[in-house]
Scaffold this motif. Sequence first.
Motif, short mmCIF file in Angstrom:
data_model
loop_
_atom_site.label_atom_id
_atom_site.label_comp_id
_atom_site.label_asym_id
_atom_site.label_seq_id
_atom_site.Cartn_x
_atom_site.Cartn_y
_atom_site.Cartn_z
N PRO A 147 0.86 -1.11 -0.12
CA PRO A 147 0.15 0.03 0.07
C PRO A 147 0.71 1.20 0.02
CG PRO A 147 0.14 -0.85 2.30
CD PRO A 147 0.96 -1.93 1.18
N ASN A 148 1.53 1.39 -1.23
CA ASN A 148 2.25 2.70 -1.16
C ASN A 148 2.14 3.20 -2.62
OD1 ASN A 148 4.08 0.89 -2.60
ND2 ASN A 148 5.76 1.43 -1.17
N PHE A 149 3.00 4.46 -2.88
CA PHE A 149 2.78 5.06 -4.43
C PHE A 149 4.17 5.26 -4.52
CE2 PHE A 149 -1.68 5.47 -2.84
CZ PHE A 149 -2.32 4.78 -3.96
N LEU A 150 4.63 5.13 -6.00
CA LEU A 150 5.97 5.50 -6.51
C LEU A 150 5.94 7.13 -6.57
CD1 LEU A 150 6.62 2.71 -8.70
CD2 LEU A 150 7.51 2.91 -6.47
N GLU A 151 6.90 7.70 -6.63
CA GLU A 151 6.97 9.12 -6.91
C GLU A 151 8.62 9.44 -7.20
OE1 GLU A 151 7.41 10.53 -2.01
OE2 GLU A 151 5.42 11.18 -3.51
N GLY A 152 8.47 10.73 -7.79
CA GLY A 152 10.13 11.06 -8.26
C GLY A 152 10.63 10.35 -8.95
N ASP A 153 11.85 10.29 -8.61
CA ASP A 153 13.08 9.72 -9.81
C ASP A 153 12.68 8.14 -9.71
OD1 ASP A 153 14.62 11.81 -10.02
OD2 ASP A 153 15.98 11.38 -8.33
N GLU A 154 12.05 7.41 -8.82
CA GLU A 154 11.78 6.03 -8.76
C GLU A 154 10.50 5.83 -10.00
OE1 GLU A 154 10.71 2.02 -6.21
OE2 GLU A 154 10.58 4.22 -5.14
N LEU A 155 9.74 6.69 -9.65
CA LEU A 155 8.51 6.88 -10.62
C LEU A 155 8.86 6.99 -12.09
CD1 LEU A 155 5.54 6.35 -11.33
CD2 LEU A 155 5.20 8.80 -10.54
N LYS A 156 9.72 8.03 -12.35
CA LYS A 156 10.21 8.35 -13.55
C LYS A 156 10.91 7.00 -14.32
CE LYS A 156 11.34 10.94 -17.15
NZ LYS A 156 12.69 10.08 -18.02
N TYR A 157 11.70 6.47 -13.44
CA TYR A 157 12.71 5.15 -13.80
C TYR A 157 11.44 4.22 -14.27
CZ TYR A 157 15.37 1.22 -13.53
OH TYR A 157 16.14 -0.06 -13.80
N LYS A 158 10.50 3.78 -13.42
CA LYS A 158 9.71 2.84 -13.68
C LYS A 158 8.66 2.94 -14.94
CE LYS A 158 10.54 0.16 -9.96
NZ LYS A 158 11.12 -1.27 -10.03
N LEU A 159 8.37 4.34 -15.18
CA LEU A 159 7.72 4.62 -16.34
C LEU A 159 8.33 4.59 -17.70
CD1 LEU A 159 5.60 7.66 -14.78
CD2 LEU A 159 4.83 5.48 -15.33
N ASP A 160 9.71 4.91 -17.69
CA ASP A 160 10.58 4.67 -18.63
C ASP A 160 10.64 3.46 -18.82
OD1 ASP A 160 11.25 7.41 -18.99
OD2 ASP A 160 12.95 7.67 -17.68
N MET A 161 10.87 2.52 -17.86
CA MET A 161 11.08 1.09 -18.19
C MET A 161 10.01 0.45 -18.81
SD MET A 161 11.81 -1.77 -15.22
CE MET A 161 13.39 -1.29 -14.89
N GLU A 162 8.70 0.90 -18.35
CA GLU A 162 7.38 0.50 -18.98
C GLU A 162 7.19 0.67 -20.47
OE1 GLU A 162 2.72 0.28 -17.78
OE2 GLU A 162 3.67 2.13 -17.90
N ILE A 163 7.58 1.82 -20.63
CA ILE A 163 7.41 2.23 -22.01
C ILE A 163 8.37 1.64 -22.93
CG2 ILE A 163 7.68 4.24 -23.65
CD1 ILE A 163 4.96 4.28 -22.28
#
Length: 220
Positions: free
Chosen positions: A165-181
């Motif tokens: 139960p948490n949400f990604l944010e900041g650099d970690e979220l950017k990294y995960k979104l880049d990886m997904e795309i």
Amino acid sequence: MKTAILASLIASAAAFAPSKSASSSTALNERIDPLDPSIGVTAPLGVYDPLGWLDPAKDPAGGFATFHANFERRRAVERKHGRVAMIAVVGMLFHNAGIEFPGYLSKEMGIRFSDIPDGMMGLFSVPLAGLTQIFFFCGICELAIWPASNYSGNYDCGYGRPFVPNFLEGDELKYKLDMEINQGRAAMLGIFGAMVGEAVTGQTLAEQVASGNLIGYGPP
């Protein structure tokens, strides 16, 4: 042999993961918008726009929709197609490794899951009732669960770690979104290449690797 093929393909797919940048920005630490055009822009390609559609003057849809609406739609389609392709690649690897669901696909017709052949021909071996269920399930996902009209990518649930139960944010979220795309893009090319290879050779990916008949060029 099949295990070795599966392991090598999974390892090679990791090469498409974006490298994590050591630098961070104030914008990243505040909020990451999944529709930010910078998502997916990583080395070595950087901004990949061969048709120049990021320029509103060159966008063929510029006459009837705003740039933002155009980009939202295209990014949503790219993201969803990438997710479907990633699932397809994983499913293909499992099937080619001989990993099947136990039990019957249709007990009435005496068809077990293991009776369905690998590759594209498996689609023609699924009973009509099964194909109908798949069709309606996809329709429910598109209209209700993950509606195509919702371009957010997270469907208002936020981006977080599975079962935590948490949400990604900041650099970690950017990294995960880049990886997904980027991995979604690689998966779309991968599954399309596997389908073309099977259509050309008449063999599944595992059969092509085992016989050395990759891309129809025959054994070395």
